[in-house]
Design a protein around this motif. Structure first.
Motif, PDB file in Angstrom:
ATOM      1  N   ASN A 393      69.335  34.409  78.113  1.00 45.19           N
ATOM      2  CA  ASN A 393      69.072  32.964  78.247  1.00 45.19           C
ATOM      3  C   ASN A 393      67.648  32.927  78.819  1.00 45.19           C
ATOM      4  O   ASN A 393      67.277  32.157  79.755  1.00 45.19           O
ATOM      5  N   TYR A 394      66.600  33.693  78.196  1.00 44.18           N
ATOM      6  CA  TYR A 394      65.237  33.376  78.312  1.00 44.18           C
ATOM      7  C   TYR A 394      64.545  32.735  77.139  1.00 44.18           C
ATOM      8  O   TYR A 394      65.082  33.024  76.049  1.00 44.18           O
ATOM      9  N   CYS A 395      63.676  31.975  77.426  1.00 41.06           N
ATOM     10  CA  CYS A 395      62.953  31.027  76.343  1.00 41.06           C
ATOM     11  C   CYS A 395      61.595  31.687  76.031  1.00 41.06           C
ATOM     12  O   CYS A 395      60.862  30.978  75.353  1.00 41.06           O
ATOM     13  N   ASP A 396      61.167  32.573  76.694  1.00 45.75           N
ATOM     14  CA  ASP A 396      59.782  32.924  76.833  1.00 45.75           C
ATOM     15  C   ASP A 396      59.563  34.659  76.995  1.00 45.75           C
ATOM     16  O   ASP A 396      59.096  35.079  77.773  1.00 45.75           O
ATOM     17  N   ASN A 397      60.387  35.468  76.273  1.00 50.67           N
ATOM     18  CA  ASN A 397      60.562  36.871  76.607  1.00 50.67           C
ATOM     19  C   ASN A 397      60.113  37.622  75.347  1.00 50.67           C
ATOM     20  O   ASN A 397      60.286  38.900  75.219  1.00 50.67           O
ATOM     21  N   VAL A 398      59.519  37.036  74.236  1.00 55.04           N
ATOM     22  CA  VAL A 398      59.170  37.837  73.090  1.00 55.04           C
ATOM     23  C   VAL A 398      57.499  38.011  73.037  1.00 55.04           C
ATOM     24  O   VAL A 398      56.905  37.007  72.939  1.00 55.04           O
ATOM     25  N   LEU A 399      57.325  39.145  72.589  1.00 58.43           N
ATOM     26  CA  LEU A 399      55.812  39.283  72.389  1.00 58.43           C
ATOM     27  C   LEU A 399      55.481  38.615  71.138  1.00 58.43           C
ATOM     28  O   LEU A 399      56.357  38.543  69.976  1.00 58.43           O
ATOM     29  N   SER A 400      54.166  38.100  70.935  1.00 54.01           N
ATOM     30  CA  SER A 400      53.854  37.155  69.880  1.00 54.01           C
ATOM     31  C   SER A 400      52.919  38.083  68.749  1.00 54.01           C
ATOM     32  O   SER A 400      51.945  38.924  69.338  1.00 54.01           O
ATOM     33  N   PRO A 401      53.443  38.665  67.576  1.00 53.07           N
ATOM     34  CA  PRO A 401      52.702  39.458  66.427  1.00 53.07           C
ATOM     35  C   PRO A 401      51.386  38.770  66.269  1.00 53.07           C
ATOM     36  O   PRO A 401      50.469  39.513  65.508  1.00 53.07           O
ATOM     37  N   GLY A 402      51.217  37.517  66.531  1.00 49.34           N
ATOM     38  CA  GLY A 402      49.970  36.837  66.014  1.00 49.34           C
ATOM     39  C   GLY A 402      48.788  36.731  66.862  1.00 49.34           C
ATOM     40  O   GLY A 402      47.743  36.674  66.545  1.00 49.34           O
ATOM     41  N   LEU A 403      49.084  37.627  68.173  1.00 50.57           N
ATOM     42  CA  LEU A 403      47.862  37.464  69.217  1.00 50.57           C
ATOM     43  C   LEU A 403      47.195  39.020  69.152  1.00 50.57           C
ATOM     44  O   LEU A 403      47.996  40.026  69.199  1.00 50.57           O
ATOM     45  N   PRO A 404      45.948  39.153  69.193  1.00 50.87           N
ATOM     46  CA  PRO A 404      45.249  40.658  69.235  1.00 50.87           C
ATOM     47  C   PRO A 404      45.659  41.291  70.626  1.00 50.87           C
ATOM     48  O   PRO A 404      45.720  42.569  70.711  1.00 50.87           O
ATOM     49  N   GLY A 405      45.822  40.343  71.686  1.00 49.53           N
ATOM     50  CA  GLY A 405      46.375  40.953  73.050  1.00 49.53           C
ATOM     51  C   GLY A 405      47.556  41.696  73.067  1.00 49.53           C
ATOM     52  O   GLY A 405      47.736  42.919  73.490  1.00 49.53           O
ATOM     53  N   THR A 406      48.403  41.302  71.947  1.00 47.17           N
ATOM     54  CA  THR A 406      49.866  42.152  71.925  1.00 47.17           C
ATOM     55  C   THR A 406      49.475  43.551  71.450  1.00 47.17           C
ATOM     56  O   THR A 406      50.188  44.623  71.961  1.00 47.17           O
ATOM     57  N   TYR A 407      48.561  43.675  70.571  1.00 46.46           N
ATOM     58  CA  TYR A 407      48.351  44.937  69.953  1.00 46.46           C
ATOM     59  C   TYR A 407      47.481  45.840  71.125  1.00 46.46           C
ATOM     60  O   TYR A 407      47.759  46.820  71.163  1.00 46.46           O
ATOM     61  N   GLN A 408      46.716  45.015  71.866  1.00 40.39           N
ATOM     62  CA  GLN A 408      45.857  45.842  72.697  1.00 40.39           C
ATOM     63  C   GLN A 408      46.748  46.208  73.994  1.00 40.39           C
ATOM     64  O   GLN A 408      46.924  47.487  74.204  1.00 40.39           O
ATOM     65  N   PHE A 409      47.950  45.458  74.238  1.00 41.56           N
ATOM     66  CA  PHE A 409      48.773  45.828  75.074  1.00 41.56           C
ATOM     67  C   PHE A 409      49.655  47.108  74.564  1.00 41.56           C
ATOM     68  O   PHE A 409      49.765  47.904  75.498  1.00 41.56           O
ATOM     69  N   LEU A 410      50.229  47.099  73.418  1.00 44.59           N
ATOM     70  CA  LEU A 410      50.886  47.942  72.891  1.00 44.59           C
ATOM     71  C   LEU A 410      50.274  49.280  72.776  1.00 44.59           C
ATOM     72  O   LEU A 410      50.870  50.387  73.368  1.00 44.59           O
ATOM     73  N   ASP A 411      49.111  49.288  72.142  1.00 45.08           N
ATOM     74  CA  ASP A 411      48.567  50.631  71.951  1.00 45.08           C
ATOM     75  C   ASP A 411      48.201  51.093  73.473  1.00 45.08           C
ATOM     76  O   ASP A 411      48.428  52.473  73.513  1.00 45.08           O
ATOM     77  N   THR A 412      47.683  50.263  74.467  1.00 42.98           N
ATOM     78  CA  THR A 412      47.366  51.053  75.637  1.00 42.98           C
ATOM     79  C   THR A 412      48.478  51.497  76.350  1.00 42.98           C
ATOM     80  O   THR A 412      48.398  52.524  76.810  1.00 42.98           O
ATOM     81  N   VAL A 413      49.663  50.722  76.261  1.00 38.35           N
ATOM     82  CA  VAL A 413      50.824  51.244  77.032  1.00 38.35           C
ATOM     83  C   VAL A 413      51.246  52.442  76.441  1.00 38.35           C
ATOM     84  O   VAL A 413      51.633  53.322  77.012  1.00 38.35           O
ATOM     85  N   PHE A 414      51.346  52.518  75.272  1.00 37.54           N
ATOM     86  CA  PHE A 414      52.147  53.861  74.542  1.00 37.54           C
ATOM     87  C   PHE A 414      51.086  54.971  74.691  1.00 37.54           C
ATOM     88  O   PHE A 414      51.270  56.048  74.470  1.00 37.54           O
TER      89      PHE A 414
END
Ligand code: ACM
Length: 657
Positions: A393-414
């Motif tokens: 029941n969340y409407c705002d819980n998915v990362l957007s593949p269209g945002l550069p920030g998503t890749y910055q987040f993923l790369d740094t976290v991993f």
């Protein structure tokens, strides 16, 4: 308490239920403006309310009825519907509630058990059995029990051939001290001998107990841990003579599957590291060699990431005034916590000493609400007007593949995760991305056009391939949940965790993926253990009784020689913690079902026999007692319904993590 909320099923519908909610004001004071906040796990159909307005984020519901005062010694009543299968358990009602009034005061609200109407009380008692000659779980591949016993004395000593074996010997010594309050001496006779045996397979061990003493043989520490676990299950204590004794025995043992895991959700409920260690120690007694640690979800981010302190400053906490609303439990106060990297390193070391590898899970791109709320400047796609609702029941819980920030987040976290966890595997979730996501995002449309994708869902494969490449560059192999978004979207190096069905596992294996089995129908230990309405846990189609857990036979539908079976690396149990809020509940939900699953993971199917297992379990329970494990007793004595039951709000709050 001045307020109470009651919930009753008014009508069971072909698909769903209609409920009546009554909010009682038991005080002498009236309130003109009020708002009731409560936890309810099902999605309430928004236009089904008989009066008032309700908002729901996840499990957190807020109800107000404008223009309807809550008079002293009076009540208000509202009806609403859900569109999912009817409720079956007293624990399925409103779990917690509080009230805000116009003075902004927060009042606690008592909750009462849901009135289920036609609730069926169907428990499945376990027939009595004789106690077995031994209490070994899992059953070894070969065992010959003698008639005599070997006695350990206070002069007994553990003797290792080389230093590499010392950490397991220390574990055995500490466990004997802890379980039997017997301190072995550092000088004395060499009663327990560890011997290196290069001819034994990895993880295999031999245990021999005769009049000369105890000998454990293995080619490495894994086998020594298992030999020690078996030895401790054979030990018994003679109270009069104050000695430990072990039956004469010859055991030759090796595992069926090389991967034998337990997944723990530390996001929905947060377990302190002392509890994680206690659990890991217990797992070692059942020859479990993998701890899959679910560290992030919609409801929390639990792992310290140095580059993004916001992930834990914001994402590790839920509360009425916080970015993450209260959810699931403990809603009247801020709830949360996280693991520092220092603590994680300590856990990894503790697990390694028991031959348990720790695999972290960072769940993306769905189940990412805590991360998104923590790092909105990187992760919120402001132009995205897609509308979706996740299974929770969340409407705002998915990362957007269209945002550069998503890749910055993923790369740094991993990068940080890969540096912290020595395991060659990282689990990236990939489950439950809802329908409708990314469909109205200009940045996602641009990405789709660039790559020739026709369906927004293709973006999930795009994002996962990025993560897979990143993990490969960090020397790690990717793991993910299978549900059609993974298989054939990523390379065959990815290991598939099947949770929806065995069929998905077989299909993935046929396509050339290595697979771990974790079928929800048999291995989800958050599920109720009985069909009784008072039984703790999630009540889905059928309870996972001890018998059902035991009878899980991996890929039973395949021929024993089917080559597809080679792709099955192993199996694991899963502990989701939406409702597991205390150490006692964790014990109750895990034991003894985990012992049944551990036997399936270790012992070959020709050694499995439910009644024989029950006989061994009956003898084995004393070992759980010695460890103060609050298991569900298979043969409860006394009157009434078995085990822990419907928990009142006060009981739920006691003894929380
Ligand atoms: C899962 O249960 N969502 C893997």
């Amino acid at each position: 308490m001045d307020f109470r909320v009651d919930l009753a099923i008014v009508e069971r519908l072909p698909k769903g239920c209609r409920f009546g909610l009554t909010l009682h004001n038991l005080s002498e004071k009236s309130h003109t403006n009020w708002q009731l906040h409560f936890v309810f796990e099902r999605f309430i159909t928004p236009d089904s309310l008989s009066q008032g307005n309700l908002t729901q984020v996840g499990t957190f519901c807020s109800l107000n009825i404008e223009g309807t005062p809550l008079y002293a010694n009076n009540h208000v009543y509202v009806e609403f519907c859900i569109a999912t299968a009817p409720l079956k358990s007293l624990n399925d009602g409103i779990r917690e509630a509080y009230l805000n009034t116009d003075s902004l005061t927060q009042y606690p609200v008592t909750t009462s058990p849901i009135v289920l109407g036609s609730g069926e009380d169907k428990s499945n008692p376990i027939g009595d059995v004789f106690e077995g000659r031994h209490g070994l779980i899992p059953e070894p591949q070969s065992i010959e029990l003698g008639d005599s016993v070997y006695e350990l004395t206070r002069y007994s000593q553990i003797c290792v051939e080389d230093q590499a074996m010392q950490s397991v010997a220390n574990w055995l010594k500490d466990e004997i001290d802890r379980l039997f309050s017997i301190t072995t001496k550092s000088i004395g006779q060499q009663d327990i001998r560890f011997r290196h045996s290069p001819v034994l397979d990895n993880e295999a061990y031999k245990l021999r107990v005769d009049h000369t003493g105890i000998e454990i043989e293995s080619n490495g520490n894994a086998g020594f841990v298992y030999g020690c676990a078996t030895l401790m299950q054979l030990m018994d204590f003679d109270k009069d003579r104050h000695t430990l004794y072990v039956p004469h025995v010859q055991i030759h043992d090796a595992p069926r599957f090389r991967y034998r895991g337990v997944m723990l959700d530390s996001a929905r409920s947060f377990q302190p590291i002392s509890e994680i260690k206690r659990l890991l120690n217990l797992l070692a007694h059942y020859k479990i060699n993998t701890f899959h640690w679910h560290l992030t979800d919609d409801e929390a981010w639990r792992l310290e990431i140095h580059a993004f302190p916001e992930l834990t400053e914001v994402g590790a906490w839920r509360g009425a005034e916080r970015a993450l609303e209260p959810q699931l439990h403990s809603i009247q106060r801020d709830y949360g916590g996280y693991y520092t990297q220092q603590e994680v390193a300590e856990i990894i070391e503790y697990a390694a000493a028991r031959n348990i590898q720790v695999i972290p899970e960072i769940d993306v791109p769905g189940h990412s609400r805590a991360a998104i709320k923590s790092l909105p400047h990187l992760l919120v796609d402001k132009e995205d007007s897609s509308s979706y609702r996740s299974a929770q029941n969340y409407c705002d819980n998915v990362l957007s593949p269209g945002l550069p920030g998503t890749y910055q987040f993923l790369d740094t976290v991993f990068e940080e995760v890969a540096a912290l966890f020595p395991s060659p595997f990282i689990h990236i979730g990939a489950d439950q991305v809802p329908v409708g996501v990314w469909s109205d995002s200009p940045s996602c449309h641009t990405l789709m056009a660039e790559h020739g994708y026709h369906n927004p869902k293709d973006l999930q494969g795009h994002l996962l391939r990025h993560v897979e490449d990143k993990l490969k560059s960090l020397g790690k192999r990717m793991l993910g949940w299978e549900e059609g978004n993974l298989v054939n979207k990523v390379s065959k190096d990815t290991i598939v965790y099947s949770w929806l069905s065995e069929e998905a596992a077989i299909n993935s294996a046929k396509l050339g993926y290595d697979v771990i089995l974790q079928p929800g129908q048999s291995t989800y230990l958050d599920m109720a253990q009985d069909n009784n309405t008072t039984e703790l846990g999630v009540h889905s189609a059928n309870a996972i009784t001890l018998e059902k857990a035991y009878h899980y036979e991996p890929l039973a539908q395949l021929h024993p020689d089917d080559p597809v079976k080679k792709r099955i690396l192993g199996m694991q149990a899963a502990v989701w913690t939406e409702r597991i809020t205390s150490p006692d509940t964790l014990d109750y939900m895990m034991f003894p079902r985990l012992t049944a699953l551990a036997e399936t993971a270790w012992s070959t199917s020709n050694h499995k026999d439910y009644r024989a297992f029950l006989s061994r379990l009956k003898r084995h329970l004393s070992l759980l007692d010695r460890q103060h494990v609050k298991y569900k007793h298979p043969w409860p004595t006394g009157q009434g319904i078995q085990g822990a039951q419907y928990q009142t709000q006060r009981q739920q709050q006691n003894n929380r993590f």
